[in-house]
Motif scaffolding. Sequence first.
Motif, mmCIF file in Angstrom:
data_model
loop_
_atom_site.group_PDB
_atom_site.id
_atom_site.type_symbol
_atom_site.label_atom_id
_atom_site.label_comp_id
_atom_site.label_asym_id
_atom_site.label_seq_id
_atom_site.Cartn_x
_atom_site.Cartn_y
_atom_site.Cartn_z
ATOM 1 N N VAL A 11 -18.686 27.475 66.820
ATOM 2 C CA VAL A 11 -18.820 26.177 66.151
ATOM 3 C C VAL A 11 -19.623 26.297 64.854
ATOM 4 O O VAL A 11 -19.696 25.350 64.074
ATOM 5 C CB VAL A 11 -19.474 25.082 67.043
ATOM 6 C CG1 VAL A 11 -18.603 24.780 68.247
ATOM 7 C CG2 VAL A 11 -20.860 25.484 67.469
ATOM 8 N N PRO A 13 -19.141 27.866 61.877
ATOM 9 C CA PRO A 13 -18.556 27.597 60.551
ATOM 10 C C PRO A 13 -18.509 26.104 60.236
ATOM 11 O O PRO A 13 -18.922 25.679 59.147
ATOM 12 C CB PRO A 13 -17.142 28.180 60.664
ATOM 13 C CG PRO A 13 -17.235 29.220 61.715
ATOM 14 C CD PRO A 13 -18.276 28.739 62.687
ATOM 15 N N VAL A 14 -18.042 25.314 61.194
ATOM 16 C CA VAL A 14 -17.965 23.868 60.974
ATOM 17 C C VAL A 14 -19.354 23.285 60.754
ATOM 18 O O VAL A 14 -19.606 22.546 59.785
ATOM 19 C CB VAL A 14 -17.276 23.176 62.182
ATOM 20 C CG1 VAL A 14 -17.501 21.672 62.142
ATOM 21 C CG2 VAL A 14 -15.793 23.493 62.198
ATOM 22 N N GLN A 15 -20.283 23.634 61.634
ATOM 23 C CA GLN A 15 -21.609 23.040 61.553
ATOM 24 C C GLN A 15 -22.361 23.472 60.299
ATOM 25 O O GLN A 15 -23.059 22.666 59.691
ATOM 26 C CB GLN A 15 -22.426 23.398 62.809
ATOM 27 C CG GLN A 15 -21.926 22.722 64.068
ATOM 28 C CD GLN A 15 -22.129 21.207 64.043
ATOM 29 O OE1 GLN A 15 -22.966 20.708 63.315
ATOM 30 N NE2 GLN A 15 -21.344 20.481 64.832
ATOM 31 N N LEU A 17 -21.034 24.373 57.375
ATOM 32 C CA LEU A 17 -20.462 23.659 56.226
ATOM 33 C C LEU A 17 -21.050 22.257 56.142
ATOM 34 O O LEU A 17 -21.508 21.815 55.086
ATOM 35 C CB LEU A 17 -18.933 23.559 56.362
ATOM 36 C CG LEU A 17 -18.102 24.789 55.988
ATOM 37 C CD1 LEU A 17 -16.629 24.538 56.285
ATOM 38 C CD2 LEU A 17 -18.274 25.130 54.511
ATOM 39 N N LEU A 18 -21.043 21.554 57.274
ATOM 40 C CA LEU A 18 -21.539 20.172 57.274
ATOM 41 C C LEU A 18 -23.017 20.119 56.931
ATOM 42 O O LEU A 18 -23.459 19.267 56.170
ATOM 43 C CB LEU A 18 -21.282 19.517 58.635
ATOM 44 C CG LEU A 18 -19.813 19.304 58.991
ATOM 45 C CD1 LEU A 18 -19.669 18.821 60.421
ATOM 46 C CD2 LEU A 18 -19.177 18.303 58.035
ATOM 47 N N LEU A 19 -23.772 21.062 57.474
ATOM 48 C CA LEU A 19 -25.216 21.055 57.253
ATOM 49 C C LEU A 19 -25.560 21.359 55.793
ATOM 50 O O LEU A 19 -26.330 20.638 55.160
ATOM 51 C CB LEU A 19 -25.863 22.085 58.179
ATOM 52 C CG LEU A 19 -27.377 22.047 58.243
ATOM 53 C CD1 LEU A 19 -27.835 20.740 58.857
ATOM 54 C CD2 LEU A 19 -27.916 23.226 59.051
ATOM 55 N N PHE A 20 -24.949 22.435 55.261
ATOM 56 C CA PHE A 20 -25.345 22.868 53.925
ATOM 57 C C PHE A 20 -24.682 22.086 52.805
ATOM 58 O O PHE A 20 -25.222 21.978 51.707
ATOM 59 C CB PHE A 20 -25.095 24.372 53.741
ATOM 60 C CG PHE A 20 -26.144 25.198 54.402
ATOM 61 C CD1 PHE A 20 -27.408 25.324 53.832
ATOM 62 C CD2 PHE A 20 -25.900 25.817 55.616
ATOM 63 C CE1 PHE A 20 -28.394 26.060 54.455
ATOM 64 C CE2 PHE A 20 -26.879 26.561 56.244
ATOM 65 C CZ PHE A 20 -28.133 26.677 55.665
ATOM 66 N N ILE A 21 -23.498 21.557 53.054
ATOM 67 C CA ILE A 21 -22.811 20.847 51.971
ATOM 68 C C ILE A 21 -23.078 19.340 52.029
ATOM 69 O O ILE A 21 -23.094 18.666 51.009
ATOM 70 C CB ILE A 21 -21.284 21.125 52.010
ATOM 71 C CG1 ILE A 21 -21.004 22.622 52.038
ATOM 72 C CG2 ILE A 21 -20.580 20.466 50.833
ATOM 73 C CD1 ILE A 21 -21.380 23.372 50.788
ATOM 74 N N ILE A 22 -23.263 18.794 53.230
ATOM 75 C CA ILE A 22 -23.498 17.347 53.305
ATOM 76 C C ILE A 22 -24.898 17.016 53.810
ATOM 77 O O ILE A 22 -25.608 16.214 53.211
ATOM 78 C CB ILE A 22 -22.449 16.638 54.193
ATOM 79 C CG1 ILE A 22 -21.036 17.069 53.808
ATOM 80 C CG2 ILE A 22 -22.581 15.119 54.026
ATOM 81 C CD1 ILE A 22 -19.946 16.394 54.605
ATOM 82 N N GLY A 23 -25.323 17.631 54.921
ATOM 83 C CA GLY A 23 -26.567 17.231 55.570
ATOM 84 C C GLY A 23 -27.796 17.411 54.690
ATOM 85 O O GLY A 23 -28.456 16.433 54.321
ATOM 86 N N PRO A 25 -28.056 18.372 51.447
ATOM 87 C CA PRO A 25 -27.997 17.666 50.162
ATOM 88 C C PRO A 25 -28.283 16.169 50.281
ATOM 89 O O PRO A 25 -28.967 15.612 49.427
ATOM 90 C CB PRO A 25 -26.567 17.913 49.689
ATOM 91 C CG PRO A 25 -26.211 19.213 50.291
ATOM 92 C CD PRO A 25 -26.867 19.229 51.637
ATOM 93 N N PHE A 28 -31.855 15.694 50.486
ATOM 94 C CA PHE A 28 -32.429 16.000 49.188
ATOM 95 C C PHE A 28 -32.268 14.819 48.223
ATOM 96 O O PHE A 28 -33.142 14.550 47.405
ATOM 97 C CB PHE A 28 -31.771 17.254 48.612
ATOM 98 C CG PHE A 28 -32.532 17.845 47.477
ATOM 99 C CD1 PHE A 28 -33.766 18.435 47.695
ATOM 100 C CD2 PHE A 28 -32.032 17.797 46.186
ATOM 101 C CE1 PHE A 28 -34.488 18.966 46.636
ATOM 102 C CE2 PHE A 28 -32.749 18.335 45.128
ATOM 103 C CZ PHE A 28 -33.975 18.914 45.357
ATOM 104 N N VAL A 29 -31.156 14.093 48.366
ATOM 105 C CA VAL A 29 -30.943 12.906 47.532
ATOM 106 C C VAL A 29 -32.058 11.889 47.771
ATOM 107 O O VAL A 29 -32.513 11.229 46.847
ATOM 108 C CB VAL A 29 -29.563 12.275 47.820
ATOM 109 C CG1 VAL A 29 -29.422 10.925 47.131
ATOM 110 C CG2 VAL A 29 -28.464 13.199 47.357
ATOM 111 N N GLN A 32 -34.960 13.111 45.788
ATOM 112 C CA GLN A 32 -34.672 12.903 44.365
ATOM 113 C C GLN A 32 -34.843 11.439 43.970
ATOM 114 O O GLN A 32 -35.290 11.135 42.865
ATOM 115 C CB GLN A 32 -33.227 13.308 44.048
ATOM 116 C CG GLN A 32 -33.031 14.795 43.872
ATOM 117 C CD GLN A 32 -31.633 15.116 43.350
ATOM 118 O OE1 GLN A 32 -30.680 14.376 43.596
ATOM 119 N NE2 GLN A 32 -31.501 16.200 42.643
#
Lengths: 286, 276
Positions: A11, A13-15, A17-23, A25, A28-29, A32
């Motif tokens: 699991v 790869p899916v997790q 991707l979600l963590l580093f690309i959406i979670g 960031p 971080f928003v 910011q």
Amino acid sequence: MPVRFFHYLMVAPVQLLLLFIIGIPSLFVFWQGLTEFSYGQDAVFVGLDNYKSVLTDRAFWRAFSNTFIIVNAVVYIEIAAAIGISILFAGGVPFRRLMIAILLVPYAVNEVTAVVMWRFMLEPNVGLLTQLLNSVGLPTLNWPTNRWDALTVIVLLSIWLNLPFTTIIIYTARLSIPQEIYEAARTDGASPLQAFFYVTFPMLIPAILIALLFRYVFAFRIFGEVWLLTRGGPAGSTEVLATYLYRNSFRYLELGRASAIGWLMLVTTLLMAMFYLRQVYKRMLS
Amino acid sequence: MRRPWWISVLRYIALAAILLWSGFPILLMVMASLKPDREIFKFPPDFIFRPTFANYIELFTSRPAFFDALLNSIIITLGATLLTVVSSTLAGYIYSRYRNTALAGSAFFMIVIRMLPPIIITLPLFPVVNALGLQDTYLVLIVLYATFFVSLNTWIMKAFIDQIPRELDEAAIVDGASTVKVLRYVIVPLSIQGIIATATFVFVFSWNEFLFAFIFTTSKAKTAPLVISEMLSSLAGIDWGVLFAAATLQFVPIMVLVVMLQRFVVAGLTVGSVKG
């Protein structure tokens, strides 16, 4: 069967991707949004100043109310149309597969091409639909200069693009209602209208709620249709939240402010989805 | 039950209206792409006319960048589809067959995170992508497109794999088959419908996506929708015939695919939304 380390890897790869690309960031928003900075500058902590500045900006509230108007118009018209289409199709139509294929085709069209098609029909003076309306003496949509006409076109476009999704959700739910219930209702003397209100509609409610949820969440992000049609104009009068965010970040380079807008959008989305997420949580984790 | 005649008439009128609504804008555009410039805005439009490929030829000679963009779109779409399908089939299998608190928690995370508006993450990602030298590359779009579909697709794959009797793969495991073998000989062949459905969703999304392409590409990795949008907002005025030709070339292949795979799209949407 016991869960082994290897299963977590599957699991991963899916997790990841979600963590580093959406979670991460999106967290971080949030940070910011509490700072003031632009590209190449150090961020300065300013607390809630960005939120104050956004929430007191009239342009923000205009973008918010435009988004609100568009989302509600789009979602409810789509759901009503989808229920109508589902009932029509469930009652039997000729060449059913072909009809469904035609119904589904706008799903394959991208936002840009949809704007191209609708501008071709609605271009002032020369658009084919404009000419048709003119020739029978009806008023035409003056979308490049009139806010309400522009919002109407945006709503039409958005419905056109997303009706296939909404219809499929509700149509398949309609097909799964057993025919016997209708026969029983008929032998009990129910009129078609009564059959709709006492059988069809109540049994469609779960599917309608799902369609509502997803359409609310997705319509709320609307960007392409607005950006490509009006750029939020004339004079910012058709701005929506996503175009307002884009303008603040990529045009004015006010990243702190843009992040505050982003976080407000995120919280609103989660509030819209809260009821659904709570149910999922109960089912999965308790 | 016999319907009164006027109900039947109303039903046919409604059906005609639906077809007109769905199909007419597309039909008009495709026809216009095959007409000479002076006839494009002619009203009423001719439905029978001698088609000309002048617009397509002009697109080819004056806008070669569009064909580079089509190629970019193909590469990015295939990359994103492959990445999504592989990762969500693996994850869907685990979520279907194994259960503990960590997995349930991560599945819930997956569902929550799919709600967030994509534009938000462009804010922190834009500088990171630039710092890594990844702006305007295929990789950025492939990863972004995959990320926004792995969640839904894992969920759909889980639902499809749930329908495969557990005894099949459990027996194989007891007989000493490795997980790879179980996937290859049991799970994948029996959930192929789900794989086709999920592949179609991410394929259509990646082929058509605008926002990320607009923000993260500038020249080398531009996709077809982005080039079409530039033709639409050209300062020199819109060359409608060429624009229609480009839009038609971008749209027709994906339309054929969607119509061919209609049954999988419907099955996938039903499973993914109702059980998600």
